[in-house]
Design an enzyme around this catalytic site. Sequence first.
Site, PDB file in Angstrom:
ATOM      1  CE  LYS A   7       5.706 -19.302  13.104  1.00  0.00           C
ATOM      2  NZ  LYS A   7       6.728 -18.276  13.174  1.00  0.00           N
ATOM      3  CE  LYS A  25      12.308 -14.439  19.000  1.00  0.00           C
ATOM      4  NZ  LYS A  25      12.810 -15.199  17.852  1.00  0.00           N
ATOM      5  CG  HIS A  79       9.644 -22.966  13.246  1.00  0.00           C
ATOM      6  ND1 HIS A  79       9.014 -22.977  12.032  1.00  0.00           N
ATOM      7  CD2 HIS A  79       9.883 -21.653  13.516  1.00  0.00           C
ATOM      8  CE1 HIS A  79       8.883 -21.740  11.583  1.00  0.00           C
ATOM      9  NE2 HIS A  79       9.402 -20.912  12.470  1.00  0.00           N
ATOM     10  CG  HIS A 134      11.223 -20.510   7.809  1.00  0.00           C
ATOM     11  ND1 HIS A 134      10.615 -20.028   8.938  1.00  0.00           N
ATOM     12  CD2 HIS A 134      12.548 -20.508   8.084  1.00  0.00           C
ATOM     13  CE1 HIS A 134      11.531 -19.761   9.846  1.00  0.00           C
ATOM     14  NE2 HIS A 134      12.718 -20.033   9.361  1.00  0.00           N
ATOM     15  NE  ARG A 161      -0.362   0.235   4.810  1.00  0.00           N
ATOM     16  CZ  ARG A 161      -0.792  -0.088   5.977  1.00  0.00           C
ATOM     17  NH1 ARG A 161      -2.045  -0.356   6.160  1.00  0.00           N
ATOM     18  NH2 ARG A 161       0.036  -0.139   6.996  1.00  0.00           N
ATOM     19  CE  LYS A 199      20.346 -18.396  13.389  1.00  0.00           C
ATOM     20  NZ  LYS A 199      18.938 -18.594  13.685  1.00  0.00           N
ATOM     21  CE  LYS A 231      15.465 -23.122   9.202  1.00  0.00           C
ATOM     22  NZ  LYS A 231      16.404 -22.022   9.136  1.00  0.00           N
ATOM     23  CG  ASP A 267       7.736 -16.713  16.934  1.00  0.00           C
ATOM     24  OD1 ASP A 267       7.196 -16.416  15.853  1.00  0.00           O
ATOM     25  OD2 ASP A 267       8.946 -16.520  17.177  1.00  0.00           O
ATOM     26  CD  GLU A 307      15.360 -17.449  17.035  1.00  0.00           C
ATOM     27  OE1 GLU A 307      15.505 -16.876  15.958  1.00  0.00           O
ATOM     28  OE2 GLU A 307      14.317 -17.397  17.702  1.00  0.00           O
TER      29      GLU A 307
END
Length: 487
Positions: free
Chosen positions: A146, A338, A238, A176, A47, A343, A180, A233, A214
């Site tokens: 998602k 997190k 996942h 996603h 937009r 990671k 992988k 999340d 992460e």
Amino acid sequence: MKKEIQSDIIIFGASGDLALRKLMPALYHLLKGNHLGSETRIIAVSRDNMTQEEYCNIIEQKFKASFKEKVFDEQVFEVFKIRLHYVMVDLMQEESYQSLANLLKGHEEKERINYLSTAPSLFGTICRFLDNAGLILPTSRVVLEKPIGNDLKSSQVINDEVSKHFSESTIFRIDHYLGKDTVQNILALRFSNMLFAPIWNSLYIDHIQITVAETVGAEGRWSYYDNYGAMRDMVQNHLLQLLCLITMEPPSSLNGDNVRDEKLKVIRSLRYIDGENLRLKTVRGQYASGVSDKKAVVGYLEEDGGNANSLTETFVALRADIDNWRWNGVPIYLRTGKRMREKYSEIVIDFKDVPHSIFPKGGICIDSNKLVIRLQPDESISLFIMNKIPGLNEGMRLQKVKLDLNVAASTVRTPDAYEHLLLDVVRNNPTLFMRRDEVEAAWVWADKILDGWKNNGITPKPYTSGTDGPSASIALIERDGRSWYEK
Ligand code: BG6
């Protein structure tokens, strides 16, 4: 020769973070690798009031800033720009879709892919307005990012709205992680080698650990993240997908629904965690200030745009149990967070101890065999076994050694998950996408925990940024006489 597929790939929400960081680079790489038909167009819908040229400039800057050396190819980018069409649409205004309709006119023979990289609350409206404008053709597909809802009920509302306009076989729900390469390698490891097949069960496996850690925090997306938290999340999608690939029965083929049927059976066999078990088998955490990636960082509550009273978890550890014949008595420990120490994503298959040791006591104790599948950042598969220490030592001394099952480091660029998944949508291959029943079954299990936390006042425990999460997560596994695997 295989017929080229010509498509119009329409990205809704084209100036959003996902489109700029993942989708456009993925399309660039697909173009570079000659995976897109020569007439395929990429239609960027947003937009924002900007020209085609301004949008291309934004993309170019992003690519140059994020691509590794030599990956940005001026010539390929010139072609990419010719294929790219920017169109301004206010997704909430039905009449605004006319500009998109004008662009699509005369291209009805192409496969039309509608990628909704927008807030899920817009999915239903976009599909309705596309339908009203006559923009949904028999070859049209819709791709949903998602999160699809934040509980079973809200996901059903979204799925109901979308399914008024698209049939289930044309809806591609993305997780996603399934795109992988390393995650797909789990299928190769399990189903193209006979070696592990006979011992892949409760007779030989003691327990399984899945960690997705992460170092990033919620910075920049606090208000989005705060509505979800680590359970919605990461775990509901996942981590459950990883759990499914590791524990499902062998599908009869990789086609269509076979893999999805097997995953669904696993999700439906997950034991509900409720009552007393909420405190014994789950841990919620929230990061406090600390040091992450060698930098001092603030806690979750002090992040920009943060609300000091938030009770959203940024860390979850839990013990899952699968109530079926193969996995009876084999706990699966899941952990994600997190602002953790490092990671990495890793799956550890911990085998049972030998039933009786013939070796002298006092030497090193015999450690159980472990198969460690590292998914990211670097891919590796290692098997830990016991071995004799060479030499003329008195008695038999043992040591643990690591067999690296890796294929030698490859010089071939590993495609990003979104390249795989976008190409699968173009090829109309749904295997790596989530079916509605799968998403809903995952919500049924996750909702039990989320409701249990809410109704029992189970709030997140603080943990220092740059660590492995709250100490309660160590206690969770140690109560069972086990410990988290450490390199
Ligand atoms: C996304 C989550 O789905 O996955 C993010 O919304 C998370 O919070 C990300 O950071 C992790 O993905 P990856 O590919 O970096 O492991």
